[in-house]
Design an enzyme around this catalytic site. Sequence first.
Site, PDB file in Angstrom:
ATOM      1  N   ILE A  44     -71.350  -5.070 -11.649  1.00 40.62           N
ATOM      2  CA  ILE A  44     -72.422  -4.085 -11.871  1.00 40.62           C
ATOM      3  C   ILE A  44     -71.892  -2.821 -12.563  1.00 40.62           C
ATOM      4  O   ILE A  44     -72.650  -2.128 -13.243  1.00 40.62           O
ATOM      5  CB  ILE A  44     -73.135  -3.776 -10.527  1.00 40.62           C
ATOM      6  CG1 ILE A  44     -74.543  -3.246 -10.751  1.00 40.62           C
ATOM      7  CG2 ILE A  44     -72.328  -2.836  -9.652  1.00 40.62           C
ATOM      8  CD1 ILE A  44     -75.421  -3.294  -9.510  1.00 40.62           C
TER       9      ILE A  44
ATOM     10  N   HIS B 128     -62.665 -12.099  -3.953  1.00 37.06           N
ATOM     11  CA  HIS B 128     -63.153 -12.212  -5.331  1.00 37.06           C
ATOM     12  C   HIS B 128     -62.039 -11.919  -6.318  1.00 37.06           C
ATOM     13  O   HIS B 128     -61.154 -11.111  -6.055  1.00 37.06           O
ATOM     14  CB  HIS B 128     -64.338 -11.278  -5.587  1.00 37.06           C
ATOM     15  CG  HIS B 128     -64.090  -9.844  -5.230  1.00 37.06           C
ATOM     16  ND1 HIS B 128     -64.155  -9.386  -3.935  1.00 37.06           N
ATOM     17  CD2 HIS B 128     -63.778  -8.768  -5.991  1.00 37.06           C
ATOM     18  CE1 HIS B 128     -63.905  -8.092  -3.908  1.00 37.06           C
ATOM     19  NE2 HIS B 128     -63.654  -7.683  -5.150  1.00 37.06           N
TER      20      HIS B 128
ATOM     21  N   GLU C  62     -63.264  -3.049  -1.944  1.00 45.61           N
ATOM     22  CA  GLU C  62     -64.538  -2.463  -1.489  1.00 45.61           C
ATOM     23  C   GLU C  62     -65.421  -3.503  -0.818  1.00 45.61           C
ATOM     24  O   GLU C  62     -66.152  -3.186   0.115  1.00 45.61           O
ATOM     25  CB  GLU C  62     -65.314  -1.886  -2.686  1.00 45.61           C
ATOM     26  CG  GLU C  62     -64.742  -0.600  -3.233  1.00 45.61           C
ATOM     27  CD  GLU C  62     -65.430  -0.179  -4.524  1.00 45.61           C
ATOM     28  OE1 GLU C  62     -66.438  -0.809  -4.918  1.00 45.61           O
ATOM     29  OE2 GLU C  62     -64.945   0.787  -5.134  1.00 45.61           O
ATOM     30  N   VAL C  63     -65.375  -4.713  -1.339  1.00 50.28           N
ATOM     31  CA  VAL C  63     -66.229  -5.768  -0.802  1.00 50.28           C
ATOM     32  C   VAL C  63     -65.330  -6.816  -0.156  1.00 50.28           C
ATOM     33  O   VAL C  63     -64.477  -7.418  -0.828  1.00 50.28           O
ATOM     34  CB  VAL C  63     -67.093  -6.409  -1.914  1.00 50.28           C
ATOM     35  CG1 VAL C  63     -67.948  -7.525  -1.338  1.00 50.28           C
ATOM     36  CG2 VAL C  63     -67.965  -5.356  -2.599  1.00 50.28           C
TER      37      VAL C  63
HETATM   38  P1  5GP Z   1     -63.268  -4.557  -5.170  1.00 52.96           P
HETATM   39  O1  5GP Z   1     -62.968  -3.086  -5.253  1.00 52.96           O
HETATM   40  O2  5GP Z   1     -63.706  -4.957  -3.783  1.00 52.96           O
HETATM   41  O3  5GP Z   1     -62.154  -5.417  -5.699  1.00 52.96           O
HETATM   42  O4  5GP Z   1     -64.442  -4.811  -6.187  1.00 52.96           O
HETATM   43  C1  5GP Z   1     -65.784  -4.881  -5.834  1.00 52.96           C
HETATM   44  C2  5GP Z   1     -66.545  -4.926  -7.134  1.00 52.96           C
HETATM   45  O5  5GP Z   1     -67.877  -5.323  -6.849  1.00 52.96           O
HETATM   46  C3  5GP Z   1     -66.633  -3.571  -7.868  1.00 52.96           C
HETATM   47  O6  5GP Z   1     -66.059  -3.702  -9.160  1.00 52.96           O
HETATM   48  C4  5GP Z   1     -68.138  -3.284  -7.912  1.00 52.96           C
HETATM   49  O7  5GP Z   1     -68.555  -2.700  -9.135  1.00 52.96           O
HETATM   50  C5  5GP Z   1     -68.743  -4.656  -7.708  1.00 52.96           C
HETATM   51  N1  5GP Z   1     -70.042  -4.640  -7.037  1.00 52.96           N
HETATM   52  C6  5GP Z   1     -70.340  -4.010  -5.865  1.00 52.96           C
HETATM   53  N2  5GP Z   1     -71.617  -4.223  -5.532  1.00 52.96           N
HETATM   54  C7  5GP Z   1     -72.137  -5.030  -6.493  1.00 52.96           C
HETATM   55  C8  5GP Z   1     -73.436  -5.613  -6.694  1.00 52.96           C
HETATM   56  O8  5GP Z   1     -74.372  -5.439  -5.914  1.00 52.96           O
HETATM   57  N3  5GP Z   1     -73.600  -6.391  -7.805  1.00 52.96           N
HETATM   58  C9  5GP Z   1     -72.580  -6.604  -8.700  1.00 52.96           C
HETATM   59  N4  5GP Z   1     -72.860  -7.381  -9.749  1.00 52.96           N
HETATM   60  N5  5GP Z   1     -71.363  -6.080  -8.533  1.00 52.96           N
HETATM   61  C10 5GP Z   1     -71.140  -5.293  -7.446  1.00 52.96           C
END
Ligand code: 5GP
Length: 114
Positions: free
Chosen positions: A30, A99, A94-95
Amino acid sequence: MDCIFCKIISGEIPSEKVYENASVYAFSDIHPLTPVHVLVVPKVHIKNIDDISEENGRVMSDLFAAVNEIAAMKGLREKGYRVIINNGKAAGQEVFHLHMHILGGKEDLGGMLA
Ligand code: 5GP
Ligand code: ZN
């Protein structure tokens, strides 16, 4: 389970789908950091690498096979691309649903860390 990526996989939260097979779902980030920024996730909920074992480790090869397909689909092979997994706090995960980020679509992605 209150997991945003599980909700994206189920369709409860909309996403821009890039690729899907029996075990993997991929969609556009996103907040893209590069012209191509795709997230590749296993359909089963796994928190992060800490939860990978011999029993479920097959998802890692499924994810990499999907990355290979998506790189070809998006025309990333020639220039090259980067694959990142943020694992835990120091990496800024963050999530908490495993992934891989595929980052590409430009000539030079810069240094490995900002
Ligand atoms: P992390 O920091 O956990 O490796 O990355 C999480 C990623 O998920 C971030 O790059 C963020 O922009 C993406 N993200 C978070 N919420 C959403 C969402 O609702 N939809 C999409 N398409 N991406 C998301
Ligand atoms: Zn999940």
